[in-house]
Design a protein around this motif. Sequence first.
Motif, PDB file in Angstrom:
ATOM      1  N   VAL A 167       0.857  -1.198   0.000  1.00  0.00           N
ATOM      2  CA  VAL A 167       0.000   0.000   0.000  1.00  0.00           C
ATOM      3  C   VAL A 167       0.891   1.245   0.000  1.00  0.00           C
ATOM      4  N   PRO A 168       0.564   2.244  -0.817  1.00  0.00           N
ATOM      5  CA  PRO A 168       1.456   3.401  -0.916  1.00  0.00           C
ATOM      6  C   PRO A 168       1.223   4.486   0.147  1.00  0.00           C
ATOM      7  N   TRP A 169       0.275   4.313   1.056  1.00  0.00           N
ATOM      8  CA  TRP A 169      -0.070   5.353   2.037  1.00  0.00           C
ATOM      9  C   TRP A 169       0.492   5.021   3.413  1.00  0.00           C
ATOM     10  N   ILE A 170       1.147   6.000   4.037  1.00  0.00           N
ATOM     11  CA  ILE A 170       1.776   5.740   5.335  1.00  0.00           C
ATOM     12  C   ILE A 170       0.754   5.372   6.407  1.00  0.00           C
ATOM     13  N   ASP A 171      -0.401   6.050   6.422  1.00  0.00           N
ATOM     14  CA  ASP A 171      -1.417   5.746   7.436  1.00  0.00           C
ATOM     15  C   ASP A 171      -1.909   4.302   7.303  1.00  0.00           C
ATOM     16  N   ALA A 172      -1.964   3.816   6.070  1.00  0.00           N
ATOM     17  CA  ALA A 172      -2.424   2.446   5.849  1.00  0.00           C
ATOM     18  C   ALA A 172      -1.342   1.444   6.254  1.00  0.00           C
ATOM     19  N   LYS A 173      -0.091   1.791   6.015  1.00  0.00           N
ATOM     20  CA  LYS A 173       0.996   0.897   6.467  1.00  0.00           C
ATOM     21  C   LYS A 173       0.973   0.778   7.994  1.00  0.00           C
ATOM     22  N   TYR A 174       0.806   1.909   8.690  1.00  0.00           N
ATOM     23  CA  TYR A 174       0.735   1.876  10.154  1.00  0.00           C
ATOM     24  C   TYR A 174      -0.396   0.958  10.600  1.00  0.00           C
ATOM     25  N   TYR A 175      -1.578   1.196  10.049  1.00  0.00           N
ATOM     26  CA  TYR A 175      -2.724   0.408  10.499  1.00  0.00           C
ATOM     27  C   TYR A 175      -2.509  -1.077  10.198  1.00  0.00           C
ATOM     28  N   ILE A 185      -5.654 -14.233  -4.241  1.00  0.00           N
ATOM     29  CA  ILE A 185      -5.533 -12.913  -3.605  1.00  0.00           C
ATOM     30  C   ILE A 185      -4.050 -12.563  -3.448  1.00  0.00           C
ATOM     31  N   ILE A 186      -3.278 -13.522  -2.975  1.00  0.00           N
ATOM     32  CA  ILE A 186      -1.854 -13.269  -2.724  1.00  0.00           C
ATOM     33  C   ILE A 186      -1.084 -13.040  -4.032  1.00  0.00           C
ATOM     34  N   ALA A 187      -1.479 -13.770  -5.082  1.00  0.00           N
ATOM     35  CA  ALA A 187      -0.740 -13.672  -6.349  1.00  0.00           C
ATOM     36  C   ALA A 187      -1.045 -12.383  -7.116  1.00  0.00           C
ATOM     37  N   ASP A 188      -2.196 -11.750  -6.843  1.00  0.00           N
ATOM     38  CA  ASP A 188      -2.570 -10.554  -7.613  1.00  0.00           C
ATOM     39  C   ASP A 188      -1.596  -9.414  -7.322  1.00  0.00           C
ATOM     40  N   SER A 189      -1.120  -8.778  -8.377  1.00  0.00           N
ATOM     41  CA  SER A 189      -0.100  -7.739  -8.202  1.00  0.00           C
ATOM     42  C   SER A 189      -0.665  -6.408  -7.722  1.00  0.00           C
ATOM     43  N   ARG A 190      -1.972  -6.233  -7.793  1.00  0.00           N
ATOM     44  CA  ARG A 190      -2.572  -4.932  -7.457  1.00  0.00           C
ATOM     45  C   ARG A 190      -2.929  -4.885  -5.975  1.00  0.00           C
ATOM     46  N   TRP A 191      -2.389  -3.893  -5.257  1.00  0.00           N
ATOM     47  CA  TRP A 191      -2.559  -3.880  -3.800  1.00  0.00           C
ATOM     48  C   TRP A 191      -4.005  -3.775  -3.373  1.00  0.00           C
ATOM     49  N   ASP A 192      -4.814  -3.094  -4.172  1.00  0.00           N
ATOM     50  CA  ASP A 192      -6.211  -2.951  -3.731  1.00  0.00           C
ATOM     51  C   ASP A 192      -6.968  -4.270  -3.831  1.00  0.00           C
ATOM     52  N   GLY A 231     -10.128  -8.832  -1.733  1.00  0.00           N
ATOM     53  CA  GLY A 231     -10.240 -10.266  -1.476  1.00  0.00           C
ATOM     54  C   GLY A 231     -10.249 -10.575   0.011  1.00  0.00           C
ATOM     55  N   MET A 232      -9.325  -9.973   0.758  1.00  0.00           N
ATOM     56  CA  MET A 232      -9.207 -10.311   2.175  1.00  0.00           C
ATOM     57  C   MET A 232     -10.136  -9.482   3.058  1.00  0.00           C
ATOM     58  N   GLN A 233      -9.913  -8.157   3.127  1.00  0.00           N
ATOM     59  CA  GLN A 233     -10.658  -7.350   4.108  1.00  0.00           C
ATOM     60  C   GLN A 233     -12.168  -7.307   3.814  1.00  0.00           C
ATOM     61  N   ILE A 234     -12.526  -7.220   2.539  1.00  0.00           N
ATOM     62  CA  ILE A 234     -13.960  -7.096   2.221  1.00  0.00           C
ATOM     63  C   ILE A 234     -14.634  -8.461   2.127  1.00  0.00           C
ATOM     64  N   MET A 235     -14.052  -9.388   1.365  1.00  0.00           N
ATOM     65  CA  MET A 235     -14.743 -10.651   1.117  1.00  0.00           C
ATOM     66  C   MET A 235     -14.475 -11.690   2.221  1.00  0.00           C
ATOM     67  N   VAL A 236     -13.220 -12.097   2.392  1.00  0.00           N
ATOM     68  CA  VAL A 236     -12.928 -13.176   3.362  1.00  0.00           C
ATOM     69  C   VAL A 236     -13.242 -12.725   4.792  1.00  0.00           C
ATOM     70  N   GLU A 237     -12.785 -11.541   5.160  1.00  0.00           N
ATOM     71  CA  GLU A 237     -13.018 -11.094   6.538  1.00  0.00           C
ATOM     72  C   GLU A 237     -14.463 -10.660   6.755  1.00  0.00           C
ATOM     73  N   GLY A 238     -15.111 -10.147   5.700  1.00  0.00           N
ATOM     74  CA  GLY A 238     -16.533  -9.813   5.821  1.00  0.00           C
ATOM     75  C   GLY A 238     -17.336 -11.066   6.116  1.00  0.00           C
ATOM     76  N   LEU A 239     -17.000 -12.148   5.425  1.00  0.00           N
ATOM     77  CA  LEU A 239     -17.683 -13.415   5.672  1.00  0.00           C
ATOM     78  C   LEU A 239     -17.339 -13.939   7.068  1.00  0.00           C
ATOM     79  N   SER A 258     -10.225   2.307   3.075  1.00  0.00           N
ATOM     80  CA  SER A 258      -9.145   2.429   2.079  1.00  0.00           C
ATOM     81  C   SER A 258      -9.685   2.353   0.655  1.00  0.00           C
ATOM     82  N   LEU A 259     -10.563   1.396   0.413  1.00  0.00           N
ATOM     83  CA  LEU A 259     -11.042   1.203  -0.958  1.00  0.00           C
ATOM     84  C   LEU A 259     -11.994   2.303  -1.400  1.00  0.00           C
TER      85      LEU A 259
END
Length: 375
Positions: free
Chosen positions: A148-156, A196-203, A208-216, A254-255
């Motif tokens: 992720v390119p944002w410092i606040d997101a790296k911290y979190y 999810i892990i193989a996808d090169s795009r950070w979003d 995949g994880m925060q919205i779909m897997v963790e939402g479920l 973030s999204l």
Amino acid sequence: MSSERRSNEDMIGRADIDDIDAILAITNTDVDEIVHAVEANSEAIFTWDYERTRAALSKLYEKAKTSQWNANDLPWDTPVNQVDVVEANRLQNEAIFRGFDLTGTPVESWGEDEWMRHSIESQNWTLSQFLHGEQGALICTAQIVETVPWIDAKYYAATQVVDEARHVEVFARYLDTKLSGHYPINAHLKMLLDEIIADSRWDMTYLGMQIMVEGLALAAFGFIHQMTTEPLLKQLLRYVMSDEARHVAFGVISLQEFYSQLSTAEIRERQEFAFEAAVRMRDRFLQQEVWERLGVDVREMIEVNLNAPDRPIFQAMLFSKIVPNCKKLGLLDAADGWLRDRFTELGVIQFEDWVDTSEEYTTLDEVARDRASAA
Ligand SMILES: [Fe+2]
Ligand SMILES: [Fe+2]
């Protein structure tokens, strides 16, 4: 990437979502493997912009720092009799099949003993998949720290990595000391985590994880937390949920910002990914490995499951966090409501106006509540 419309075949490898042979063709071929390597195609990103410009992420980070808890503090000395627990939890297990004519199915002659064994295996399976999913979250979130390119997101994200280590720890310990067996990762869950892990795009990691897997997970933990009478599992899940609510909020916050600058074609790719993830997670809850272990015909039981009258209610409930969050992110209605149509077909669209998870972490924080009442 082309904006060409992809077919079901392209997205999920089959034309009909309920094609049982195709679902069962996805199996875990190496159940004895100890390590599993996935190629990550993403770049690690430094940012030299240390400005704290993202207030919502900052707030979440502050909350995470004060809501840490120690797995050792859970009441691990609680005696757990799994037979009593699953007896009280019938709702979660074979109740899905009760009230349904099972004549002619492989479980036609099952009595109390067989259903009890099924309930026990089902609980072992469920907690095992939570364990593996938590490790997926640990790895994905460590990846977000890098990408992720944002410092606040790296911290979190760094605080979430600690949370996920704790979740892996508590589920592994619960399985080892309180239940009666492990299952390897479900093939559909594994496939999704790998993608999810193989996808090169950070979003895409977030989606995949925060919205779909963790939402479920948040919905599933909430359901089991409400249902179980076992005090250790109840508290364990409640504490994990306090963390998970922040994790899903991290994804939504973030999204929301990132998606606002994407083109229609790029949004459409996110919709397709959300759909694919939803199908994989639906498939995983068919519990094919449990039927296999019980020695009954898996294909026939999946067919029974897909046609069981109560199944849609239970499985739809698992999407009660995902759908409102996708709506909040604009994914439901972009591209002429493409994802809305897919969620309608999956039978989960009814949750679209339920509360989204961008703020829920403030009310789900059991850890802070316990500390306040202890003080
Ligand atoms: Fe977690
Ligand atoms: Fe999480």
